[in-house]
Write a protein that holds these residues in place. Structure first.
Motif, PDB file in Angstrom:
ATOM      1  N   ASP A  24      44.543  26.176  74.559  1.00 19.37           N
ATOM      2  CA  ASP A  24      45.372  27.007  74.258  1.00 19.37           C
ATOM      3  C   ASP A  24      47.040  26.342  73.329  1.00 19.37           C
ATOM      4  N   ALA A  25      46.647  25.626  73.120  1.00 24.36           N
ATOM      5  CA  ALA A  25      48.036  24.408  72.725  1.00 24.36           C
ATOM      6  C   ALA A  25      47.858  24.814  71.176  1.00 24.36           C
ATOM      7  N   LYS A  26      49.218  25.265  70.590  1.00 25.49           N
ATOM      8  CA  LYS A  26      49.334  24.968  68.817  1.00 25.49           C
ATOM      9  C   LYS A  26      49.904  23.176  68.622  1.00 25.49           C
ATOM     10  N   LEU A  27      49.125  23.193  67.385  1.00 26.86           N
ATOM     11  CA  LEU A  27      49.481  22.106  66.650  1.00 26.86           C
ATOM     12  C   LEU A  27      50.665  21.956  65.368  1.00 26.86           C
ATOM     13  N   LEU A  28      51.643  21.102  66.329  1.00 30.28           N
ATOM     14  CA  LEU A  28      53.143  22.002  65.277  1.00 30.28           C
ATOM     15  C   LEU A  28      53.329  21.229  63.778  1.00 30.28           C
ATOM     16  N   MET A  38      57.158  31.945  67.217  1.00 35.29           N
ATOM     17  CA  MET A  38      57.583  32.083  69.108  1.00 35.29           C
ATOM     18  C   MET A  38      59.132  32.454  69.116  1.00 35.29           C
ATOM     19  N   LYS A  39      59.468  32.098  68.070  1.00 37.77           N
ATOM     20  CA  LYS A  39      61.693  32.109  67.973  1.00 37.77           C
ATOM     21  C   LYS A  39      61.183  34.224  68.684  1.00 37.77           C
ATOM     22  N   GLN A  40      60.289  34.789  67.882  1.00 43.92           N
ATOM     23  CA  GLN A  40      60.501  36.306  67.556  1.00 43.92           C
ATOM     24  C   GLN A  40      59.406  36.287  68.901  1.00 43.92           C
ATOM     25  N   ARG A  41      58.901  35.934  69.888  1.00 43.53           N
ATOM     26  CA  ARG A  41      57.737  35.964  70.910  1.00 43.53           C
ATOM     27  C   ARG A  41      56.524  36.793  70.696  1.00 43.53           C
ATOM     28  N   LEU A  42      55.994  36.286  68.879  1.00 47.82           N
ATOM     29  CA  LEU A  42      55.066  36.845  68.746  1.00 47.82           C
ATOM     30  C   LEU A  42      54.355  36.031  69.666  1.00 47.82           C
ATOM     31  N   ALA A  43      54.465  34.712  69.513  1.00 41.31           N
ATOM     32  CA  ALA A  43      53.271  34.052  69.932  1.00 41.31           C
ATOM     33  C   ALA A  43      53.769  32.820  71.077  1.00 41.31           C
ATOM     34  N   GLN A  44      53.405  32.936  71.993  1.00 42.93           N
ATOM     35  CA  GLN A  44      53.718  32.473  73.137  1.00 42.93           C
ATOM     36  C   GLN A  44      51.793  31.197  73.650  1.00 42.93           C
ATOM     37  N   PRO A  45      51.842  30.540  72.623  1.00 39.92           N
ATOM     38  CA  PRO A  45      51.029  28.658  72.914  1.00 39.92           C
ATOM     39  C   PRO A  45      51.847  27.968  74.474  1.00 39.92           C
ATOM     40  N   SER A  46      50.868  28.064  75.185  1.00 40.43           N
ATOM     41  CA  SER A  46      50.694  27.449  76.672  1.00 40.43           C
ATOM     42  C   SER A  46      51.901  26.061  75.789  1.00 40.43           C
ATOM     43  N   ALA A  47      51.066  24.968  74.822  1.00 39.09           N
ATOM     44  CA  ALA A  47      51.661  23.589  74.376  1.00 39.09           C
ATOM     45  C   ALA A  47      51.780  23.627  73.119  1.00 39.09           C
ATOM     46  N   LEU A  48      52.615  22.841  72.632  1.00 40.19           N
ATOM     47  CA  LEU A  48      52.750  21.842  71.061  1.00 40.19           C
ATOM     48  C   LEU A  48      52.539  20.644  70.967  1.00 40.19           C
ATOM     49  N   ILE A  49      51.408  20.353  70.318  1.00 41.57           N
ATOM     50  CA  ILE A  49      50.834  19.041  69.550  1.00 41.57           C
ATOM     51  C   ILE A  49      51.714  18.746  68.708  1.00 41.57           C
ATOM     52  N   ASP A  50      53.418  18.519  69.345  1.00 47.07           N
ATOM     53  CA  ASP A  50      53.552  17.978  67.638  1.00 47.07           C
ATOM     54  C   ASP A  50      53.200  16.652  66.819  1.00 47.07           C
ATOM     55  N   LEU A  51      52.975  17.109  65.782  1.00 46.59           N
ATOM     56  CA  LEU A  51      51.867  16.086  65.185  1.00 46.59           C
ATOM     57  C   LEU A  51      52.372  14.906  63.641  1.00 46.59           C
ATOM     58  N   ASN A  52      54.022  14.881  64.541  1.00 45.57           N
ATOM     59  CA  ASN A  52      55.232  14.283  62.976  1.00 45.57           C
ATOM     60  C   ASN A  52      55.117  12.715  63.041  1.00 45.57           C
ATOM     61  N   ALA A  53      54.981  12.974  64.338  1.00 46.30           N
ATOM     62  CA  ALA A  53      54.541  10.399  64.780  1.00 46.30           C
ATOM     63  C   ALA A  53      53.216  10.038  64.076  1.00 46.30           C
ATOM     64  N   CYS A  54      52.243  11.217  64.224  1.00 45.53           N
ATOM     65  CA  CYS A  54      50.805  10.263  63.491  1.00 45.53           C
ATOM     66  C   CYS A  54      50.859   9.768  62.001  1.00 45.53           C
ATOM     67  N   THR A 152      39.759  30.971  59.305  1.00 48.30           N
ATOM     68  CA  THR A 152      39.110  29.029  58.305  1.00 48.30           C
ATOM     69  C   THR A 152      38.118  28.938  59.143  1.00 48.30           C
ATOM     70  N   ALA A 153      37.300  28.194  57.806  1.00 52.18           N
ATOM     71  CA  ALA A 153      36.479  27.235  58.960  1.00 52.18           C
ATOM     72  C   ALA A 153      36.357  26.115  60.019  1.00 52.18           C
ATOM     73  N   LEU A 154      37.992  26.403  60.397  1.00 52.18           N
ATOM     74  CA  LEU A 154      37.829  25.722  61.348  1.00 52.18           C
ATOM     75  C   LEU A 154      37.262  25.874  62.452  1.00 52.18           C
ATOM     76  N   GLU A 155      37.107  24.467  63.313  1.00 52.50           N
ATOM     77  CA  GLU A 155      36.476  25.371  64.846  1.00 52.50           C
ATOM     78  C   GLU A 155      37.491  24.375  66.244  1.00 52.50           C
ATOM     79  N   GLU A 156      37.198  25.077  67.180  1.00 48.38           N
ATOM     80  CA  GLU A 156      37.518  23.944  67.910  1.00 48.38           C
ATOM     81  C   GLU A 156      38.191  22.809  68.098  1.00 48.38           C
ATOM     82  N   ASN A 157      39.153  21.584  68.399  1.00 51.97           N
ATOM     83  CA  ASN A 157      39.252  21.228  68.541  1.00 51.97           C
ATOM     84  C   ASN A 157      39.610  20.801  67.282  1.00 51.97           C
TER      85      ASN A 157
END
Lengths: 266, 789
Positions: A24-28, A38-54, A152-157
């Motif tokens: 259920d995570a979203k990529l940030l 998220m601030k408007q409470r229209l999305a409620q991901p259980s987790a954020l995976i922050d890519l900014n250090a990759c 998009t054509a992106l799949e899970e994971n």
């Protein structure tokens, strides 16, 4: 904003592993679309995976006859890249037209493409140049990648790692900005690479980015604004809202295509 | 003129704290034990509230209280009111529907509050608000003022048929009809003055605290007029007696009118603070601001102008429907009446004017004053009629204006106003020179070579500012007087504190007011401080709106300064053992005429307080004076704006390529600040003309409810302005000031639309003139031309 778990992996592989564990995570990436909802409470991901250090996800290089751009590369870095400006100046026009300096310094190419906002600019460049979207699992041609509004054509994971743009001889982008949001009310990307001629349109279509085959056919004879003089596209299938009717958007597609061609052939 | 006196472009004192993040806004104030208010708001434009279930929400973590309209009624908290009585032409009073701070039984617009959650944190409050269950029965809604009076329109308030608040008129209908019958040419226009969302950069906020020991309530809020807020909240809403309520409006980040009014949220915070015994804070989110800040404009008008064979205006007639939204906001009734129809004479000698205004309820956010407030709407009617009339008669628009300008003052218009001073030819002439109108033809040909349509539009506007003489507005229905107060406290060391009833929320009063004191007392600018916005410190005052703080607020300070100087002369006379009549005061020094005796300002101030040189029987110690200044007339700033545009005929996109503004603001205190006001005003006027439009769908949903859909003007939408000033002093106040805050917003929309219509050759265009709007107008004009051929 609701509460969520937060992860900050340092490699694309770690990110993919985390995504597998937290479906259920979203990529940030830049966060410009995700954080506001998220601030408007229209999305409620259980987790954020922050890519900014990759760090392995960012960077621009010229590889053979392609420009390869890491998914985490910021709009400003692409717009100002000497490599891009020398080899494929038409591509640099796209991130240069996005938002304002704050947005360009934060937003990323991977985020823009994965979100596939129907008014975003990068999808037009990908489709208009016949780019290849590279993920942690496979390579996807732009023609197959954008499957509809926000889809998009992106799949899970699956995580976009980079985008490969073949170097076209002639290419340009012309954008008509939405007066409020600054997104593309209509944006048209044109390119010519050998016999591959592409006209890709964002902002206008109710299914997101699309190619204009009738224009492409007409341009085969001669890649010039004159070749599509007076041509337009049907209003059916165009978006219609308080800012622009379907007819107006269809009309703009023709006008902007001619202006993009003029830039590409200047 | 001294380096820091009247006319000097002094840098703003307050900017140091603003630009270094040291400003203290309402949300920055933190009280011990503070809670947060989160409102549950109606998602429907019009619905019955069948049931509110707060049980689950009340069990959520951090919830202190959940209050509804029923609790409000139980506690006998009064309704919000509109403080300006308007009578219909049949003599009946306006129909004001009840406006409870929390809806009871029925909601009337999207965003209407139905409950409030008081919680330890904002996040907890939001979580609990999500759990408040409201059972609605949806009702048909009406948002369009032109449809609100239709037979099949839903009636919003009981006992108010046809949603009609009043049917008001001004002028002599019969005389106007006669004039039209004798006219050589009549110009007719249908005009929609588009609805605007104010969008001050600081959202509205309120923080209320109750002290059980003293039974005092304190409210920090984003107000342009804290004393008026305290008066209304005490006298009408009945939260607390006036002497038990302190209202503090600290730094306020922009208002544009939207922070004049008394809003439900501040009432609820006060009520909840007393009920819970905890401080209660609310700060609007931007999306909440879109749904609750009073909007502006929203008129539908049919207007006609009659001309004789020489292009002289014989008469003007207008019928306007004004949308006041779901409830009557604090001053809403006066905006489309006495602040609108009274300006329909423009800068012209028009013998007869008649205007009818129907004000209607709709299922939309309340509508009230927004920068210009009625006067932009009037200017748009007049300046479009004149421009179109000139084009229809084949006359030069500038020439037609000149033929009709008022040249003799005072001038009594047929719509109440008595213009006291002005020189309209001078501002037109200067603007035409600055704009290089002579070179326009060449520029137009150059544009055509690049596929662009170039147009030029004038707006020779007038406004009534310096609001306002109390007796006059009282006779027109105002519930308050519109004087201003000032207190000048001279300290024993000679430094000066000015306490003013005006309120600054971006205008720079701390600078301009100090310039006046520096000029009059001859003391350093640094030795003067200006204080406003706290009802416990400042005596009753009326606040800031209607370009009044210079003309009225500073005049009060000037009067108080006169009294201070008079008293100081008495002190100086005792000090120098001279006769009071021989004391002269100049450049901060008291001298005795015909001698070399002198006393410095600081010495006199000290002597006033130590009182060693006079007895209490001869003179009261101290040096502090108060003044309440009531103006003798409105002021009448006027001028000429010229807008030049290029329209891309393929896309319809308009670019403003030149802007010239020549304004007559009377005396200018600080030209840099005045320029800033003109810049901002033009930007807002251009916003209305090209970009901004609050759009409701047929169900009463605000479609343009965020910055993703509501387009604010940005720097790149505007050219560099060419500004000029002409000056005729206002004879109606001691400083000769007319006011500058609203001029740009009043003048600009007509100038833009006149320029675009000049470029594209059709008058059928609505605001905002977006690219799509202009393109569609071009398509229609082309189709009509082809059909005619």
């Amino acid at each position: 904003m609701y509460s969520f778990s937060y992860f900050r992996p340092t490699t694309a592989r770690q990110a993919a592993n985390l995504l597998a564990k937290h479906p259920d995570a979203k990529l940030l990436a830049g966060g410009h679309s995700l954080i506001p909802v998220m601030k408007q409470r229209l999305a409620q991901p259980s987790a954020l995976i922050d890519l900014n250090a990759c760090e392995d996800l960012a960077g621009i290089e010229l590889k053979g006859r392609s420009i390869v751009i890491g998914a985490l590369t910021r709009h400003a870095d692409v717009a100002n890249s000497q490599v891009v400006k020398d080899a494929l100046p038409g591509l640099a026009m796209v991130p240069g037209a996005i938002g304002d300096p704050q947005v360009r310094n934060r937003g990323t190419i991977g985020g823009s493409i994965a979100n596939n906002d129907p008014n975003a600019d990068y999808p037009a460049a990908c489709l208009g140049l016949g780019a290849t979207i590279v993920t942690n699992k496979r390579r996807i041609a732009a023609d197959d990648f954008f499957t509809g509004m926000f889809s998009t054509a992106l799949e899970e994971n699956e995580i976009i790692t980079k985008v490969m743009f073949p170097i076209a001889k002639k290419a340009a982008y012309e954008k008509f900005k939405h007066p409020a949001s600054g997104f593309a009310l209509v944006g048209v990307f044109v390119s010519k690479r050998g016999s591959d001629i592409r006209v890709a349109v964002t902002g206008a279509g109710s299914n997101g980015v699309f190619r204009v085959k009738s224009f492409e056919e007409a341009l085969k004879k001669r890649f010039s604004p004159k070749s599509i003089e007076g041509m337009t596209i049907p209003a059916s299938g165009m978006n219609s809202d308080i800012h622009a009717s379907a007819e107006y958007r269809a009309h703009l597609v023709g006008v902007l295509a001619r202006r993009a061609l003029a830039k590409a052939t200047a | 003129m001294t380096a820091t006196g009247i006319g000097a472009a002094v840098r703003r004192k307050e900017d140091i704290r603003f630009i270094t993040g040291k400003g203290q806004y309402t949300d920055d104030v933190v009280r011990p034990g503070e809670t947060r208010a989160v409102f549950v708001r109606s998602p429907h434009a019009h619905a019955k509230i069948k049931r509110i279930d707060t049980a689950e929400a009340a069990r959520m973590p951090g919830v202190v209280a959940i209050l509804t309209g029923a609790d409000l009624a139980n506690d006998k908290i009064g309704n919000l009111i509109c403080g300006w009585m308007i009578h219909s032409k049949d003599g009946s009073p306006m129909k004001m529907a009840p406006h409870p701070a929390i809806a009871s039984g029925k909601v009337n617009h999207v965003g209407d509050a139905v409950a409030v959650v008081i919680a330890e944190t904002r996040a907890q409050g939001r979580d609990a608000a999500d759990k408040v269950k409201v059972d609605y029965e949806e009702l048909p809604a009406v948002a369009d003022p032109a449809k609100a009076q239709a037979k099949d329109a839903p009636q919003i308030h009981a006992d108010i048929p046809n949603n009609t608040i009043y049917q008001w008129s001004l002028g002599d209908e019969k005389a106007v009809g006669d004039a039209f019958r004798g006219a050589k040419h009549v110009t007719r226009l249908d005009i929609v003055n588009n609805r605007l969302v104010p969008n001050a950069i600081e959202p509205r906020a309120a923080l209320a605290e109750y002290d059980a020991g003293t039974d005092n309530l304190t409210l920090w809020n984003t107000s342009q007029n804290p004393h008026v807020a305290r008066l209304v909240i005490s006298a009408f809403v009945g939260i607390a007696p006036e002497h038990k309520l302190r209202v503090i409006a600290p730094d306020v980040g922009g208002g544009f009118g939207s922070k004049i009014f008394i809003y439900p949220e501040e009432v609820v915070c006060l009520w909840a603070a007393r009920k819970t015994g905890r401080p209660v804070k609310w700060t609007a989110e931007r999306s909440e601001a879109f749904l609750t800040d009073a909007h502006g404009r929203d008129h539908v008008t049919h207007a006609e102008m009659a001309f004789d064979g020489d292009g002289k205006i014989l008469a003007l007639r207008a019928k306007t429907i004004a949308n006041l939204g779901a409830y009557m906001s604090t001053f809403s009734s006066s905006i489309p009446t006495y602040l609108y129809a009274t300006l329909l004479s423009g800068q012209y000698g028009i013998p007869q004017i008649y205007c009818e205004v129907d004000a209607v309820y709709t299922n939309t956010v309340p509508v009230d004053a927004y920068r210009g407030a009625g006067r932009p709407e009037a200017t748009f009617v007049v300046e479009r009629l004149v421009e179109v009339g000139a084009r229809e008669m084949g006359l030069d628009p500038a020439d037609l204006r000149k033929r009709n300008f008022i040249k003799q003052f005072p001038h009594q218009t047929p719509v109440i106003m008595a213009y006291d001073a002005g020189d309209y030819n001078a501002s037109l002439k200067k603007a035409m020179e600055l704009a290089d109108v002579k070179g326009f033809g060449k520029r137009k040909r150059d544009s055509a070579r690049h596929g662009k349509l170039r147009g030029l539009g004038y707006s020779t506007y007038i406004e009534a500012c310096g609001i306002a003489p109390s007796q006059a507005v009282g006779s027109l229905g105002a519930g308050v007087g519109l004087w201003e107060s000032a207190e000048v406290r001279v300290n024993p060391t000679g430094s000066v504190e000015v306490l003013t009833g005006s309120h600054a929320h971006g205008q720079g009063h701390e600078t301009t007011f100090a310039q006046l004191v520096s000029e009059r007392l001859g003391i350093p600018f640094e030795n003067i401080s200006v204080l406003h916005g706290d009802t416990d410190k400042v005596q009753f005052g009326m606040g800031t709106y209607g370009s009044r703080s210079g003309a009225v607020g500073m005049s009060a300070i000037a009067q108080a300064l006169d009294k201070v100087i008079a008293k100081a002369k008495k002190v100086a006379a005792f000090m120098m053992e001279a006769s009071e009549g021989d004391i002269e005061f100049k450049d901060g020094k008291f001298t005795v005429a015909g001698t070399d005796k002198s006393a410095a300002w600081d010495d006199v101030a000290l002597n006033a307080y130590i009182a060693h040189k006079f007895t209490g029987a001869e003179l009261e110690p101290g040096l502090k004076e108060t003044s309440f200044y009531d103006p003798t007339n409105f002021t009448f700033p006027a001028g000429c704006h010229i807008c030049e545009v290029e329209v891309d005929s393929e896309t319809g996109r308009t670019e403003i390529v030149n802007w010239t503004a020549v304004d007559d603001f009377g005396t200018v205190i600080n030209p840099m600040i005045v320029e800033g006001q003109v810049h901002g005003g033009i930007a807002q006027g251009v916003g209305q003309a090209l970009l901004e439009g609050a759009v409701y769908d047929k169900d009463g949903q605000l479609v343009s409810g965020s910055f993703m859909d509501y387009s604010m003007p940005r720097a790149h939408d505007l050219p560099s302005f060419k500004l000029g000033l002409t000056e005729t002093k206002s004879p109606s106040n001691p400083l000769g000031i007319k006011g500058c805050g609203e001029a740009g917003a009043i003048a600009a929309p007509a100038a833009v639309i006149n320029a675009i219509t000049d470029a594209i050759g059709t008058e059928q265009i609505s605001m905002p003139a977006t690219a799509q709007t202009v393109w569609s107008a071009l398509q229609r004009a082309n189709a009509a031309r082809q059909a005619a051929e």
